[in-house]
Every structure is written in structure tokens, then in C-alpha cells.
Scaffold this motif. Structure first.
Motif, short mmCIF file in Angstrom:
data_model
loop_
_atom_site.label_atom_id
_atom_site.label_comp_id
_atom_site.label_asym_id
_atom_site.label_seq_id
_atom_site.Cartn_x
_atom_site.Cartn_y
_atom_site.Cartn_z
N ARG A 48 12.01 -73.10 38.24
CA ARG A 48 13.33 -72.99 38.81
C ARG A 48 13.79 -73.81 40.10
O ARG A 48 14.93 -73.91 40.35
CB ARG A 48 13.57 -71.31 38.78
N GLY A 49 12.89 -73.75 40.97
CA GLY A 49 13.28 -74.20 42.16
C GLY A 49 13.43 -75.74 41.90
O GLY A 49 14.02 -76.56 42.71
N TRP A 50 12.52 -76.48 41.12
CA TRP A 50 12.56 -77.79 40.88
C TRP A 50 14.03 -78.16 40.37
O TRP A 50 14.74 -79.19 40.92
CB TRP A 50 11.45 -78.27 39.78
N LEU A 51 14.36 -77.47 39.45
CA LEU A 51 15.51 -77.64 38.61
C LEU A 51 16.73 -77.31 39.41
O LEU A 51 17.83 -77.78 39.25
CB LEU A 51 15.56 -76.86 37.29
N ALA A 52 16.58 -76.57 40.73
CA ALA A 52 17.76 -76.34 41.53
C ALA A 52 17.94 -77.51 42.30
O ALA A 52 19.33 -77.62 42.54
CB ALA A 52 17.30 -75.14 42.53
N HIS A 53 17.09 -78.41 42.49
CA HIS A 53 17.48 -79.70 43.18
C HIS A 53 17.54 -80.68 42.07
O HIS A 53 18.71 -81.56 41.96
CB HIS A 53 16.39 -80.12 44.05
N ALA B 78 1.92 -84.38 47.77
CA ALA B 78 2.68 -83.51 48.64
C ALA B 78 2.15 -82.03 48.22
O ALA B 78 1.55 -81.63 47.23
CB ALA B 78 4.04 -83.51 48.29
N ALA B 79 1.95 -81.13 49.57
CA ALA B 79 1.48 -80.00 49.48
C ALA B 79 2.12 -79.09 50.07
O ALA B 79 2.93 -79.40 51.23
CB ALA B 79 0.01 -80.05 49.81
N TRP C 214 9.29 -67.43 47.04
CA TRP C 214 8.79 -68.58 47.94
C TRP C 214 8.15 -69.66 46.87
O TRP C 214 8.04 -70.78 47.30
CB TRP C 214 7.87 -67.92 48.81
N LEU C 215 7.75 -69.28 45.51
CA LEU C 215 7.34 -70.45 44.69
C LEU C 215 8.56 -71.22 44.38
O LEU C 215 8.44 -72.39 44.13
CB LEU C 215 6.77 -69.69 43.53
N ALA C 216 9.77 -70.60 44.34
CA ALA C 216 11.03 -71.38 43.70
C ALA C 216 11.17 -72.21 44.94
O ALA C 216 11.65 -73.10 44.67
CB ALA C 216 12.05 -70.32 43.51
N LEU D 231 11.21 -77.75 47.21
CA LEU D 231 10.92 -78.67 48.44
C LEU D 231 9.98 -79.70 47.73
O LEU D 231 10.19 -80.86 48.35
CB LEU D 231 10.05 -77.51 49.45
N LEU D 232 9.00 -79.36 47.00
CA LEU D 232 8.43 -80.35 46.26
C LEU D 232 9.39 -81.58 45.60
O LEU D 232 9.04 -82.72 45.58
CB LEU D 232 7.21 -79.81 45.21
#
Length: 380
Positions: A25-30, A328-329, A349-351, A356-357
């Protein structure tokens, strides 16, 4: 861009499947136009049953009520496959998060044996047992006792449950021990530790279960006493898994010890997924030197390196240097500002970490409208 999201569970916080969905979900937000494949993994610890269930849709999920590691009843899920293989997960019946308070000397694996017996009674002819996340250091004697083993002191009295009691062990009685199933018992482990010594079950993993120096010494000596009477190979890599449960089941029940992460990775098709990926995200609760010794993240890093796929790692905490194979970490604790905040809203926070990644691994470049790869579930 093709992205594989393949985390382990974040122990005691979020399951691997939920972690994968949040990272995606976080990746797809960007980068909403990327193809994202969710491939939650396990190494024998938490999430092993779920990983098998996701890969084998014909598996029948069952639940057995068993004594937890402190004796309180728990509902332990397991799978019965069409070929009569049963997949068990020690964490479901005897895991550390099931303890009300730490009890490194008295915690036990009796519940695992209850579940194993239930699987045999249901007609299982082969057992695959994930060993990881144990609350105890009892050498698997609790599980074996549920299967009929008897342990006595020098007065002929039966010993209480728990690892510390093994210090008084004088005799093993296998007369009533239930035979192992004809199709064998396969143990999936996430460590290479031997049973005893400085790199053994008590010394390395006892502190995580609440053991101090004196308790570690007591437990290590108790496991040595058990090994003196049980035979087998206490120095075999992985014998110390799950507080020595791997050793006990191998020595007295003929079980074989195998790497859980690689077994499950093969089952879910990780190699093929990496071959077609531009980047892979993985993660676990704590990333440190033990992550590289047979656990999900370490195994994935090796596979990704062979495939030439860049890797982003997310961990609740990062407890050591990040190897060069990691592109990246991200630490959730650093991102959230505290352990409490990270544990309070792990999905959030995972999202954040996934977004961020996506920026770090793509140079900040976003794209247009999004989709997920065929066969993946839309993150929500």
C-alpha cells in the motif's frame, strides 16, 4: 516496474500477510502504476501455517485446543493437506507471545505434542513442523511427553514440565511414546544453533525468553543432561531451534532438521518471482546478525543476490550493520519515533516504510495510475 513484497511476520506485532499488504500500500501510494506481487514468507516460526495455506489452497485448516507454554489453553491452528501431510507451527501452541509473563525455567512445549497427536489421530501420515518463536528451552521434552515419553528423577518420580526440571533427569522411558508417522517428520528451523554451549539454545535465545546468566547456565546444563541420556546429535546445526525442540524430536522421534526459509520459499515460488522482479521488499521484527543465519530475510538476500534483484529491508528495529546486499533499509522504530509508537500502529508505519523505500529505490521517481500483478490481492 515489477515489485515483489515478501516479508516475514513481525513477531508479536503483525502477520506476514498483513505486513505485505501494508508495505505494498505504501509503495503504490508513490508509484501507483507498478505491478506489485504479494508473497508473504515464513521460516518455521510465526506465519508458517499461513504461508502453506496461501500456497496450497486445497489444505484443510483445523484448530486444536492445547495447553500453551504456561499451561493456559490456546487455540492452535494447523493444516491437513490432501496427501495426509499435516503442517504444524510450534508458535501456535508454544510461542513466546502466548506467555502472560516470562518463565524461562518452566515454560514448555507440551501443547505442540497435543497438536501433533491430534494430527495423527486425524489420519496424518506425515508431519511438517515449523519450529520458531518458542517460549521455552525444554529440548522438546514437553511435546514428547504429550506423545507418551516419560521422564523420571533418581527416585523414580516423574519430572515437572519445563527446561529447568531436566537438570534432575535420571531416566527416559519411551515405552508409551507414540510412533512417528510412516511418512516421516520434517522440522523447519530458522537457526543453525547446536543444542548446548556458547552458541546453543539457552545461551543465544534464553535472554529473549527472560533468562538471566544463572538461568542460562542452569538450562544449558539441563539440556546437556537430556542429551547424555537421549543420544542423537546435539551438535547438529539447527538442533538448538525452538529451545532445543529440534534436537528432542530428532533424537527420540527420528525427525529430520531442514531449513524452513528455503523450504517455504521453494513452495511459494520465490525464485521465479525474483527472476521477473525489478525490486523486492522484505522485512521482519528485528534485523541483526541472526537474520543472516537461516531466517527469511537472510535467505531472501542470498536468493535476490543470485538473481541480481535489488532489496529493500524493513525491520521493527535494526540491531547491527546492514550488509551491502541491502540496497535500502528502514527501521520502523526510527520512523515512528519510539518502540511504543511502532507497535501501536504497525500497519501505518509499514505503509510509511513502503512509500519511503519506493522513493529510495527508484530515485524518487513516481508514475501514473496503479494496478497489482495478476494473482495478487489489491492492498487495502
Amino acid at each position: 516496474m515489477r515489485v515483489v513484497v515478501a516479508p516475514d511476520s513481525f513477531k508479536g506485532s503483525v502477520a506476514a500477510d498483513d505486513a505485505a499488504r501494508a508495505l505494498a500500500r505504501g509503495w503504490l501510494a508513490h508509484r501507483p502504476n507498478d505491478d506489485v506481487r504479494l508473497l508473504p514468507l515464513a521460516d518455521g516460526g510465526e506465519g508458517t501455517v499461513d504461508a502453506f495455506a496461501a500456497a496450497l489452497p486445497d489444505a484443510e485448516r483445523r484448530t486444536t485446543v492445547a495447553p500453551g507454554p504456561d499451561g493456559r489453553p490456546v487455540d492452535a491452528a494447523w493444516l491437513l493437506l490432501p496427501d495426509r501431510t499435516a503442517v504444524l507451527e510450534l508458535a501456535q501452541s508454544s510461542g513466546l507471545p502466548l506467555m502472560a509473563t516470562p518463565d524461562p525455567l518452566g515454560a514448555h512445549t507440551y501443547g505442540l505434542g497435543v497438536v501433533a497427536r491430534a494430527a495423527l489421530d486425524a489420519g496424518a501420515t506425515r508431519l511438517v513442523i515449523g519450529l520458531g518463536g518458542s517460549a521455552s528451552t525444554d529440548g522438546g521434552t514437553g511435546a514428547l511427553r504429550a506423545l507418551g515419553l516419560r521422564l523420571h528423577d533418581d527416585q523414580g518420580r516423574e519430572l515437572p514440565l519445563g527446561g529447568a526440571a531436566l537438570a534432575g533427569l535420571a531416566r527416559l522411558d519411551t515405552t508409551d511414546l507414540v510412533p512417528a508417522p510412516p511418512g516421516a517428520v520434517q522440522l523447519l528451523v530458522d537457526v543453525t544453533a547446536p543444542l548446548t554451549g556458547a552458541a546453543g539454545a539457552a545461551a543465544v535465545y534464553g535472554p529473549q525468553k527472560g533468562a538471566g546468566p544463572a538461568e542460562i547456565a542452569l538450562l544449558d546444563g539441563a539440556l546437556r543432561r537430556f542429551a547424555d541420556l537421549a543420544g542423537g546429535d546435539p551438535d547438529q546445526p539447527g538442533a538448538g531451534a525452538a529451545g532445543g525442540t529440534a534436537y528432542g524430536l530428532a533424537a527420540l522421534w527420528g525427525a529430520t532438521i531442514t531449513r524452513g526459509a528455503s523450504t517455504i520459499a521453494a513452495l511459494v515460488g520465490l525464485a521465479d518471482a525474483l527472476a521477473g522482479a525489478d525490486v523486492v521488499l522484505t522485512g521482519e521484527g528485528r534485523f541483526d546478525e541472526t537474520s543472516l543465519a537461516g531466517k527469511v530475510v537472510g535467505s531472501l538476500l542470498k536468493a535476490a543476490d543470485s538473481a541480481g534483484t535489488p532489496v529493500g529491508v524493513v525491520a521493527g528495529q535494526i540491531g547491527g550493520p546492514v550488509p551491502g546486499s541491502v540496497s535500502a533499509a528502514v527501521s520502523l522504530v526510527e520512523l515512528a519515533g519510539s518502540v511504543e509508537a511502532a507497535l501501536g500502529e504497525p500497519a501505518r508505519w509499514l505503509a510509511e516504510a513502503g512509500e519511503l523505500l519506493s522513493r529510495r529505490l527508484t530515485g524518487g521517481q513516481g508514475d501514473g495510475s496503479g494496478r497489482t500483478a495478476a494473482g495478487s490481492r489489491e492492498p487495502s
